[in-house]
Design a protein around this motif. Structure first.
Motif, short mmCIF file in Angstrom:
data_model
loop_
_atom_site.label_atom_id
_atom_site.label_comp_id
_atom_site.label_asym_id
_atom_site.label_seq_id
_atom_site.Cartn_x
_atom_site.Cartn_y
_atom_site.Cartn_z
N MET A 1 -10.32 6.40 1.13
CA MET A 1 -9.78 5.47 2.17
C MET A 1 -8.15 5.35 2.06
O MET A 1 -7.53 5.60 3.19
CB MET A 1 -10.30 4.03 1.71
CG MET A 1 -9.84 2.93 2.84
SD MET A 1 -10.74 1.37 2.85
CE MET A 1 -10.51 0.77 1.32
N PHE A 2 -7.62 5.35 1.01
CA PHE A 2 -6.13 5.38 0.90
C PHE A 2 -5.50 6.78 1.48
O PHE A 2 -4.48 6.65 2.21
CB PHE A 2 -5.90 5.35 -0.61
CG PHE A 2 -4.14 5.11 -0.87
CD1 PHE A 2 -3.55 4.16 -0.51
CD2 PHE A 2 -3.71 6.18 -1.55
CE1 PHE A 2 -2.13 4.08 -0.53
CE2 PHE A 2 -2.62 5.99 -1.87
CZ PHE A 2 -1.39 5.04 -1.41
N GLY A 3 -6.30 7.82 0.98
CA GLY A 3 -5.62 9.13 1.55
C GLY A 3 -5.90 9.32 3.18
O GLY A 3 -4.72 9.51 3.67
N LEU A 5 -5.74 6.60 5.29
CA LEU A 5 -4.68 5.57 5.67
C LEU A 5 -3.22 6.06 5.64
O LEU A 5 -2.57 5.94 6.48
CB LEU A 5 -4.85 4.43 5.04
CG LEU A 5 -6.16 3.45 5.32
CD1 LEU A 5 -6.10 2.33 4.23
CD2 LEU A 5 -6.24 2.94 6.76
N LEU A 6 -3.10 7.04 4.70
CA LEU A 6 -1.78 7.92 4.69
C LEU A 6 -1.85 8.69 5.56
O LEU A 6 -0.70 8.95 6.48
CB LEU A 6 -1.57 8.28 3.36
CG LEU A 6 -1.35 7.36 2.02
CD1 LEU A 6 -1.46 8.39 0.86
CD2 LEU A 6 0.29 7.11 2.14
N SER A 9 -0.69 7.00 8.85
CA SER A 9 0.62 6.74 8.86
C SER A 9 1.46 8.07 9.29
O SER A 9 2.41 7.93 10.11
CB SER A 9 0.84 6.09 7.26
OG SER A 9 0.27 5.11 7.22
N SER A 28 -0.88 12.39 1.35
CA SER A 28 -2.39 12.30 1.76
C SER A 28 -2.99 13.22 1.38
O SER A 28 -4.37 13.01 1.12
CB SER A 28 -2.27 11.99 3.43
OG SER A 28 -3.53 12.14 4.01
N VAL A 31 -4.31 13.11 -2.34
CA VAL A 31 -5.23 12.04 -2.43
C VAL A 31 -6.49 12.61 -1.98
O VAL A 31 -7.79 12.31 -2.80
CB VAL A 31 -4.74 10.68 -1.97
CG1 VAL A 31 -5.92 9.72 -1.72
CG2 VAL A 31 -3.28 10.11 -2.50
N THR A 160 -12.13 7.95 10.47
CA THR A 160 -10.58 8.18 10.42
C THR A 160 -10.23 9.11 11.34
O THR A 160 -9.37 9.11 12.25
CB THR A 160 -9.95 8.28 8.89
OG1 THR A 160 -10.37 7.02 8.20
CG2 THR A 160 -8.44 8.55 8.95
#
Length: 195
Positions: A1-3, A5-6, A9, A28, A31, A160
């Motif tokens: 999820m973090f990757g 979201l990066l 961005s 990103s 990750v 995503t």
């Protein structure tokens, strides 16, 4: 999820032609490689490897272009540049798919993985050059990448990438409108080239 979201961005920063798009893409990619490695999805891993390498190169191109012209200029590629980009993408996809077919342990979906891997390289190259075709390349990659992510069990990545698809369409519009604005004569000089 973090990757992911990066990645969103980074796309937003690229839309605004911010040099910071590149280091965020690099992070990103790192990750997401860690996440995809456990799932044995070489096309998605390869895509992120390309993101990392291209992000480093693109970052230098945009920084140089910004120093020379004061901003990141965008334009449509000329017909020769388009032909080379499309031809190299097609040949690269076929060559990589053959490699995957000859070595089945590398990919359970040789053509899709090859297409995503090489299409990502084409998109990142076009972005670094400031070509609007970068957005079309991402659309082409997402058409295959979204279903592959869902089918591979990466629902959040698939969701995503679906959001990416919408943002890519909006980014294409923004860059296209940017090309219609009056710009100095050096605007047609490729990023990184001297005027």
């Amino acid at each position: 999820m973090f990757g992911n979201l990066l990645g969103l961005s980074a796309l937003a920063l690229g839309w605004r032609r911010s040099v910071w798009s590149w280091p965020v893409q690099l992070l990103s990619g790192a990750v997401l490689i860690a996440a995809y490695f456990s799932g044995h999805v070489p096309g998605l891993i390869g895509k992120q490897l390309i993101v990392i390498v291209a992000a480093g190169w693109g970052w230098t191109q945009w920084r140089r272009g910004r120093q020379e012209s004061g901003g990141i200029e965008v334009r449509f590629a000329n017909w020769t540049e388009r032909a080379v980009l499309v031809g190299a993408t097609a040949l690269g996809t076929v060559a990589l798919a053959w490699l995957f077919l000859a070595n089945p342990s590398l990919s359970w979906s040789p053509w899709a993985d090859a297409y995503i891997f090489v299409g990502t390289l084409a998109a990142m190259y076009a972005q670094a050059r400031g070509w609007l075709e970068f957005w079309f390349a991402w659309i082409a990659v997402d058409i295959v990448g979204v279903p592959l992510a869902f089918n591979s069990g990466y629902a959040f990545s698939g969701l995503t990438y679906s959001i990416y698809f919408v943002l890519v369409l909006l980014g294409l519009r923004a860059w296209w409108l940017r090309t219609r604005e009056t710009r100095p004569a050096t605007a047609n000089v490729p990023l990184g080239a001297s005027a």
